[in-house]
Enzyme design. Structure first.
Site, PDB file in Angstrom:
ATOM      1  CB  THR A  25      -4.829   0.820   2.799  1.00 30.80           C
ATOM      2  OG1 THR A  25      -5.591   1.791   3.234  1.00 30.80           O
ATOM      3  CG2 THR A  25      -5.732   0.180   1.585  1.00 30.80           C
ATOM      4  CE  LYS A  51      -6.572   8.849   5.249  1.00 32.92           C
ATOM      5  NZ  LYS A  51      -6.456   7.338   4.644  1.00 32.92           N
ATOM      6  CE1 TYR A  96       1.395  13.400   1.862  1.00 39.04           C
ATOM      7  CE2 TYR A  96      -0.180  14.609   0.074  1.00 39.04           C
ATOM      8  CZ  TYR A  96       1.531  13.587   0.580  1.00 39.04           C
ATOM      9  OH  TYR A  96       1.711  13.779  -0.404  1.00 39.04           O
ATOM     10  CG  HIS A 150      -1.710   0.994   1.600  1.00 42.19           C
ATOM     11  ND1 HIS A 150      -2.934   1.262   0.340  1.00 42.19           N
ATOM     12  CD2 HIS A 150      -1.608   2.972   2.283  1.00 42.19           C
ATOM     13  CE1 HIS A 150      -3.341   2.962   0.499  1.00 42.19           C
ATOM     14  NE2 HIS A 150      -2.851   3.263   2.330  1.00 42.19           N
ATOM     15  NE  ARG A 194       6.315  10.327  -1.098  1.00 40.06           N
ATOM     16  CZ  ARG A 194       5.863   9.749  -0.915  1.00 40.06           C
ATOM     17  NH1 ARG A 194       4.630   9.872   0.051  1.00 40.06           N
ATOM     18  NH2 ARG A 194       6.775   8.053  -0.721  1.00 40.06           N
ATOM     19  CB  SER A 197     -13.008   4.789  10.591  1.00 37.42           C
ATOM     20  OG  SER A 197     -12.374   6.011  10.562  1.00 37.42           O
TER      21      SER A 197
END
Ligand code: MN
Length: 425
Positions: A358, A262, A253, A142, A151, A266
């Site tokens: 993840t 986020k 971020y 991940h 990136r 959840s």
């Protein structure tokens, strides 16, 4: 200590189906609301929910040191704080009560009537009052995929990733139990060509296929948990969907990490499967190269073989399985995560939750997010109804499932479901 509840030969006098996630060898813990609107701590065997508060009142836990109201609570925090020895005694006792051949409860209709519930008579709640929630980033596949997408494919993994279990402190207030729908979140997203960010509903809502472990009181502030003791402080695991708004995330971020992309919600599966119940499914993790620093070095069999699945179900339509992964792909183990978390003296408490990050496997059908499965939207994922998905649309339900299976023994987690409703006005 022998875990008698794990004996694969055990059978229960309750009627259960062959393929249940909850055979007598599982005995998970959860919190539910009964048909009389009473909240209680319980367990589950097959499709029966079992009221542990009622069992305790009726004297079935005699001989185990427990306070009178330990199960008549709206969270498992106090029971978890009692520690591993007590969890094991209680789990073994529950196994005995429902063991084939033990007729004490089986033949007592009056007791059965207050102890046993069918699933349609109860409503599952959050099992713990989660104090702190930390999310790790422990799957190499991940981290490599995300590094490649966001990136630089040449340097997808940042230099610290192979040395440190990377994590961030998440938001516990918005962790919700399976079956609770959520609205598409609003937020600020990336500037367009004119340099001005947009505000509105997220267009890139995604799931993250994760497991999370729940801890007991592990250490006092200033002290740390040695790696060979770390698992003593892990009560159990749940399935965990760490919903993510990729467009909000991508803009916010840098430099402090995930935030509103986020924290809107959840979802967790409601039954905590104990680490003890998963013991038969221990396995090796990926080889760690370079060798971790000594405080993170753990002996073999630090991972668990838990099959993971994600499906998308559009409204009034059939579901499509979009990913099959496995918890054993985790590069950094739970013990390494917990040890690292406390190495600076940060105290971990009963009811804290640590997400794995993840869990993506090595193949394209084992990726744990739509971001990876659709490769940021370049390869839409086909659904059975002829449509396709790049990310999650309004009124889609995301269904996660997890189970371990070996030599005919199956220990599962049930489902972790969540539906995305349209954004509020
Ligand atoms: Mn996550």
């Amino acid at each position: 200590m022998l875990l008698t509840a794990n004996d694969p030969k055990r059978k229960t006098w309750l009627e259960t189906s062959v393929n249940t996630d909850f055979p007598i060898q599982n005995i998970p813990f959860g919190v539910f609301l009964t048909r009389d609107d009473i909240i209680t701590i319980g367990t589950r065997i097959g499709d029966f929910a079992i009221d542990l508060g009622a069992l305790h009142q009726l004297g079935y836990f005699e001989g185990i040191e427990l306070t009178d109201d330990i199960f008549m609570q709206d969270s498992l925090n106090d029971f978890i704080a009692d520690g591993r020895k007590t969890w094991r005694l209680v789990r073994d006792r529950i196994s005995e009560i429902f063991l084939e051949g033990n007729n004490q409860l089986k033949d007592n209709k009056e007791h059965r009537d207050v102890v046993l519930f069918t699933l349609d008579e109860i409503e599952m709640q959050l099992p713990v009052d989660i104090g702190d929630y930390t999310d790790f980033y422990a799957s190499k596949e991940h981290a490599t995929n995300v590094g490649t997408l966001f990136r630089d494919p040449e340097n997808a993994l940042l230099p610290n990733w192979l040395r440190i279990p990377i994590g961030y402190h998440g938001r516990s207030s918005s962790i919700i139990p399976s079956g609770t729908p959520i609205h598409r979140p609003y937020g600020q997203t990336k500037p367009s060509d004119n340099g001005i960010p947009r505000f509105g509903p997220s267009k890139l809502v995604d799931f993250e296929l994760e497991m999370a472990f729940i801890t007991t009181d592990a250490n006092h502030i200033g002290h740390r948990v040695p790696i060979n003791e770390a698992e003593d402080y892990i009560f159990g695991l749940v399935l965990f969907n760490d919903w993510s708004a990729r467009d909000i995330q991508a803009w916010e971020y840098v430099p402090l990490g995930p935030f509103l992309g986020k924290s809107f919600a959840s979802t967790i599966s409601p039954w905590i499967v104990t680490l003890d119940a998963l013991e038969p499914f221990r396995t090796n993790g990926p080889v760690q190269d370079p060798e971790p620093l000594p405080y993170l070095q753990q002996e073999a069999n630090k991972n668990f073989d838990i099959k993971l699945q994600v499906a998308i179900q559009p409204e009034n339509d059939e579901e499509t399985v979009v990913a099959n992964s496995n918890f054993k792909y985790m590069y950094w183990s739970m013990a390494q995560q917990l040890t690292h978390h406390t190495v600076n003296g940060c105290n971990v408490r009963s009811g804290d939750m640590m997400g794995s990050g993840t869990i993506s496997g090595p193949t394209k059908d084992s990726y744990g997010s739509m971001l990876e499965l659709s490769w940021r939207g370049q390869n839409p994922v086909p659904l059975k109804n002829g449509k396709e998905r790049k990310f999650i649309q309004d009124n889609d339900t995301v269904i996660m499932r997890a189970y371990s299976e070996k030599d005919g023994l199956r220990i599962g987690f049930g489902e972790c479901n969540g539906k995305i409703l349209p954004a509020l006005d």
